[in-house]
Design a protein around this motif. Sequence first.
Motif, PDB file in Angstrom:
ATOM      1  N   UNK A 106       0.836  -1.212   0.000  1.00  0.00           N
ATOM      2  CA  UNK A 106       0.000   0.000   0.000  1.00  0.00           C
ATOM      3  C   UNK A 106       0.866   1.255   0.000  1.00  0.00           C
ATOM      4  N   UNK A 107       1.866   1.285   0.861  1.00  0.00           N
ATOM      5  CA  UNK A 107       2.721   2.464   0.916  1.00  0.00           C
ATOM      6  C   UNK A 107       3.494   2.643  -0.385  1.00  0.00           C
ATOM      7  N   UNK A 108       3.938   1.550  -0.995  1.00  0.00           N
ATOM      8  CA  UNK A 108       4.644   1.636  -2.279  1.00  0.00           C
ATOM      9  C   UNK A 108       3.728   2.169  -3.376  1.00  0.00           C
ATOM     10  N   UNK A 109       2.495   1.681  -3.405  1.00  0.00           N
ATOM     11  CA  UNK A 109       1.539   2.149  -4.420  1.00  0.00           C
ATOM     12  C   UNK A 109       1.215   3.621  -4.246  1.00  0.00           C
ATOM     13  N   UNK A 110       1.058   4.057  -3.017  1.00  0.00           N
ATOM     14  CA  UNK A 110       0.771   5.469  -2.765  1.00  0.00           C
ATOM     15  C   UNK A 110       1.941   6.328  -3.241  1.00  0.00           C
ATOM     16  N   UNK A 111       3.153   5.875  -2.981  1.00  0.00           N
ATOM     17  CA  UNK A 111       4.321   6.635  -3.444  1.00  0.00           C
ATOM     18  C   UNK A 111       4.406   6.656  -4.957  1.00  0.00           C
ATOM     19  N   UNK A 115       4.098  10.041  -7.452  1.00  0.00           N
ATOM     20  CA  UNK A 115       5.323  10.406  -8.153  1.00  0.00           C
ATOM     21  C   UNK A 115       6.479  10.734  -7.234  1.00  0.00           C
ATOM     22  N   UNK A 116       6.564  10.062  -6.115  1.00  0.00           N
ATOM     23  CA  UNK A 116       7.644  10.309  -5.152  1.00  0.00           C
ATOM     24  C   UNK A 116       8.887   9.537  -5.608  1.00  0.00           C
ATOM     25  N   UNK A 124       9.400   4.360   2.605  1.00  0.00           N
ATOM     26  CA  UNK A 124       7.978   4.205   2.918  1.00  0.00           C
ATOM     27  C   UNK A 124       7.586   2.725   2.918  1.00  0.00           C
ATOM     28  N   UNK A 125       8.128   1.958   1.985  1.00  0.00           N
ATOM     29  CA  UNK A 125       7.823   0.529   1.934  1.00  0.00           C
ATOM     30  C   UNK A 125       8.360  -0.186   3.170  1.00  0.00           C
TER      31      UNK A 125
END
Length: 163
Positions: A106-111, A115-116, A124-125
């Motif tokens: 989830x954190x990877x997808x949000x990033x 565009x982080x 974040x992951x």
Amino acid sequence: MVLLLSSLLFVLIASLGMVVGLQYWIRPKAAVDRLLERSAPESPKREPLSKSLRRVLDATGRQMGSGKKEREILIQQLARGGFRKPGAVNLYNGSRVIGSIAFCAIFSCVCLLNGIDSSTMIMAAIGGAIAGLFLPGEFLRLMTKRRKKTLQRALPNTLDLLT
């Protein structure tokens, strides 16, 4: 005029075909009797999502091996939280593994969606994986605290009933 006659002939032939078909081929009374005698075929029932999730967590938790002493301590902590079933340890361990994978994803997808840059996404992951690993422990701690408070509130009433 020709269009009107051909339309009338079509309606007449279609009506005649429908009457003959209903009378001799379909036999509506027999069809209704067959439907009433035989129940509708049952579609295979799907199990609820909670049961499926529980089975996945249980299977994942069984794969995680822990030492005998650590397992006994975990059983005591789960019992204090109100989870006394035999499979509670496997569910707890499985929720730690699945939770860490889910939060990492989830954190990877949000990033990715925001565009982080990659270094922040990796951090974040890792943070999501750590959060997913420790979240079941925090939930257990909160449940233990809530259960302890409930027992403390009920203690005076229990003592009154004993006397």
